[in-house]
Design an enzyme around this catalytic site. Structure first.
Site, PDB file in Angstrom:
ATOM      1  N   ASP A 103      -7.050  -1.919   3.927  1.00 33.33           N
ATOM      2  CA  ASP A 103      -6.080  -2.948   3.537  1.00 33.33           C
ATOM      3  C   ASP A 103      -6.413  -4.314   4.124  1.00 33.33           C
ATOM      4  O   ASP A 103      -5.831  -5.317   3.713  1.00 33.33           O
ATOM      5  CB  ASP A 103      -4.666  -2.550   3.998  1.00 33.33           C
ATOM      6  N   ASP A 141       0.886  -1.156   0.000  1.00 31.94           N
ATOM      7  CA  ASP A 141       0.000   0.000   0.000  1.00 31.94           C
ATOM      8  C   ASP A 141       0.935   1.220   0.000  1.00 31.94           C
ATOM      9  O   ASP A 141       2.102   1.093   0.374  1.00 31.94           O
ATOM     10  CB  ASP A 141      -0.856  -0.050   1.272  1.00 31.94           C
ATOM     11  N   ASP A 157      -1.469  -0.780   6.076  1.00 30.12           N
ATOM     12  CA  ASP A 157      -1.682  -0.257   7.431  1.00 30.12           C
ATOM     13  C   ASP A 157      -3.107   0.221   7.684  1.00 30.12           C
ATOM     14  O   ASP A 157      -3.465   0.512   8.819  1.00 30.12           O
ATOM     15  CB  ASP A 157      -0.721   0.900   7.704  1.00 30.12           C
TER      16      ASP A 157
END
Length: 678
Positions: free
Chosen positions: A574, A376, A570
């Site tokens: 996600d 990410d 995080d």
């Protein structure tokens, strides 16, 4: 084995009892809150008491065995009298093993290593009564003695592994000082309500997660992150439980209950890590359950079939029985059954010391095979906070441009406003008067700063006030500024790339990770800029959470044979991808609870370079486990061949079982020691 009996495990060859025991402890821990800390210390003292008891037992047995050998050499005793002399040290050192074997038979689980050892040694004691056979009494005692020494080493290594993980128990605070109308009261952390104000004095652990409401300090976060550099915290900053307050007295307003606090979650994660067995660990347990009865029946066949075929059964039976007993001793799968789980346990403990929480040894297997890492962007490779990355003044200097923009954004709650204020912190104290603040939807803010009308916003606002703006080649959000209708310049605001991110990608490439992919919901040009800076192999931008899952599904279908895919994130968005990947890695310091729950590995200090360290540790742990498996099998096969041809001795058999186990356990302990570069 007496050691296993004391720890609630009835067999070396199957770990079900052990797992149940750990599982029970895990739930007891959750129910009893702080009392677990006391339990840890009790367990610690009990463990050291067991080791001292075993050492004493071994020492006394050695003295009695030497005495028995001296009596045999100097006194002409009958075989039955000699047996009684040797039975004293034999029963002293072997009573625990014999009891475990009897319990196994009573519970319908005869084929364990205690049974193998008992049959082999009782057989050795009986050989002396066969016609023409020599007595093997000393060998029988030695087999039991070395078995106990192997237990001692195993107990010590397991204790070390447990201590390495139990050091996390020491981060559990014992008390919280809560502010009440009657003054400060000391209460148990699990009794503190969310929203209470707690006082933390220098040298004390932060008992619950919260936000500093008064005071400033430095926090030692080494227990959580493995980092020795203290972290500063002042009013408005978040603090997490388990850190140590190094300096002043601070007051913290709690934001989570004790059960939901960082320290409780970490302990739960590590305690439950043992429940997720690795493939090699479960293979060893299955292998032992099938292997042991085969060995017992093979030994019976070795003792009976050759003498029957020879036609001189009585004459050669003692010799073949001796070979069969050696076969039994050698065949014990101790080295495999003990050292492999111990290696994984040590690997998890060593990783936790570096701020990497691996939720189970099965994830070690996967981490070691990672060839694709998907990231990410925001909060993982970047700081997740907007900051001024460039200032391009036009008709005034850089300082004045920042000064005016910060004043205009003084009342803004937008992250861009916060970034401008942070870039010019003197704005709050320089005494300039700001008035007539007007927010223009979709354009920006106009305000009176002193005698000047300052407009801060996008190009639409510049066009509306007639300022001749010009574009910028930098990637990020461009904030234009005009003073009294004259263009003054622009400021570039962007999410800063973490200092550690570039190093993380370099280390992953060095480890043979073929693909490094970034998935982000941010604009395409922003995503491409970050990917270019870090040297990622591919980037996909402007994605919704569902799109990320689709991309991960595609990457999983494209991965090379035997390779695994890790996803690092995080945020709450996600969580689905973390759960879908072969191994999900969450940023634990600032990451969302959902991401931490869904992940298989948690990095406590949010450093992406810890991903490479986790992979290195996993590969090292698997290497040690493989070394133990092949070393044990190699030595055992060699001695079994010698035993079958009558060339082996009981001493060789003892080494092939207990000696190999001791060496394998010592090798497994290396997984605990994590060097700086590991």
């Amino acid at each position: 084995m007496t050691h296993h009996h004391e720890h609630g495990q009835n067999e070396c060859c199957g770990h079900e009892h052990h797992e149940h025991h750990e599982h029970h402890e895990h739930h007891a821990h959750q129910e009893h809150g702080c009392h677990c800390h006391e339990h840890h210390h009790e367990h610690h003292h009990e463990h050291h008491g067991n080791l001292k008891g075993q050492l004493t037992l071994i020492g006394v047995t050695i003295v009695l065995l030497i005495a028995a050998v001296i009596i045999e050499k100097n006194c002409q005793l009958a075989t039955w009298q000699l047996l009684l002399v040797y039975l004293v040290p034999y029963l002293l050192v072997g009573h625990g093993t014999l009891r475990e074997a009897a319990e196994g038979i009573a519970h319908g689980d005869a084929f364990n290593e205690h049974f193998l050892m008992s049959v082999a040694t009782i057989g050795a004691l009986c050989i002396g009564f066969l016609p023409g056979a020599e007595t093997e009494f000393p060998e029988a005692v030695f087999v039991m003695l070395f078995f106990q020494i192997g237990e001692l080493f195993e107990g010590y290594a397991e204790g070390k592994s447990r201590e390495s993980i139990a050091h996390l128990m020491d981060i559990r605070p014992d008390v919280a000082h809560v502010e009440t109308t009657e003054g400060v009261k000391d209460v148990a952390p699990d009794a503190v309500e969310v929203g209470s104000t707690i006082v933390i004095r220098p040298g004390e652990r932060v008992p619950l997660d919260g936000i500093v409401s008064e005071g400033a300090t430095s926090l030692n976060t080494i227990a959580l992150t493995g980092e020795s550099m203290p972290r500063d915290a002042g009013v408005g900053d978040e603090v997490v439980s388990g850190c140590v307050n190094l300096q002043g007295v601070v007051k913290v307003r709690t934001t989570k209950s004790f059960g939901e606090s960082t320290v409780s979650k970490i302990i739960r994660l590590v305690e439950s890590a043992g429940e997720n067995k690795s493939k090699s660990e479960t293979f060893i347990s299955r292998f032992a359950r099938v292997y042991t009865p085969i060995v017992v029946f093979a030994a019976i066949a070795l003792a009976v079939v050759p003498p029957l075929l020879s036609g001189h059964f009585a004459a050669v039976f003692a010799d073949w029985l001796y070979r069969a007993l050696m076969f039994l001793v050698v065949s014990c799968p101790c080295a495999l059954v003990i050292s492999v789980p111990l290696t994984f346990f040590g690997g998890i403990g060593g990783a936790s010391r570096k701020g990497i929480l691996i939720k189970g040894s099965n994830y070690m297997d996967v981490l070691a095979k990672v060839k694709t890492v998907v990231f990410d962007k925001t909060g993982t490779l970047t700081e997740g906070q907007f900051a001024v990355t460039a200032v391009h003044p036009d008709s005034c200097d850089e300082r004045r441009l920042l000064h005016l923009a910060a004043h205009v954004e003084h009342f803004s709650t937008h992250p861009i406003g916060a970034a401008l204020r942070n870039a010019f912190p003197e704005e709050a104290t320089d005494g300039c008067h700001v008035g007539n603040v007007e927010e223009i939807a979709g354009q920006g803010i106009r305000a009176q700063v002193g005698n000047e009308t300052v407009c801060v916003g996008n190009m639409k606002l510049m066009e509306a006030v007639g300022a001749q703006w010009h574009d910028c080649t930098h990637v990020g959000t461009i904030i234009h500024v005009a003073i009294d209708g004259v263009y003054a310049g622009h400021i570039v605001i962007n999410d800063k790339v973490k200092e550690d991110s570039g190093e993380a990608i370099r280390q992953l490439n060095a480890l043979g990770v073929k693909r490094t992919v970034m998935l982000t919901g941010d604009r395409k040009e922003v995503g491409q800029d970050v990917a270019r800076q870090l040297g990622l192999t591919e980037v996909h931008a402007e994605l919704l959470p569902a799109d990320k899952v689709e991309h991960v599904e595609r990457l999983l279908s494209e991965k090379e044979e035997g390779g695994c895919l890790a996803f690092v994130g995080d945020g709450i968005n996600d969580a689905p991808v973390l759960a879908r990947a072969d191994v999900g890695i969450a940023m634990g310091g600032l990451g969302s609870d959902a991401a931490i729950e869904a992940a298989d590995v948690v990095l406590m200090d949010d450093k992406p370079s810890k991903i490479a360290l986790a992979i290195r540790l996993a590969r090292r742990t698997l290497t040690i486990a493989r070394q133990n498996v092949w070393f044990a099998i190699g030595v055992k096969v060699a001695v079994l061949v010698l035993a079958a041809f009558g060339l082996g001795t009981m001493w060789m058999a003892v080494f092939a079982d207990v000696g190999v186990t001791v060496l394998a356990v010592l090798n497994a302990m290396r997984a605990l020691h994590v060097g700086g570069k590991e």
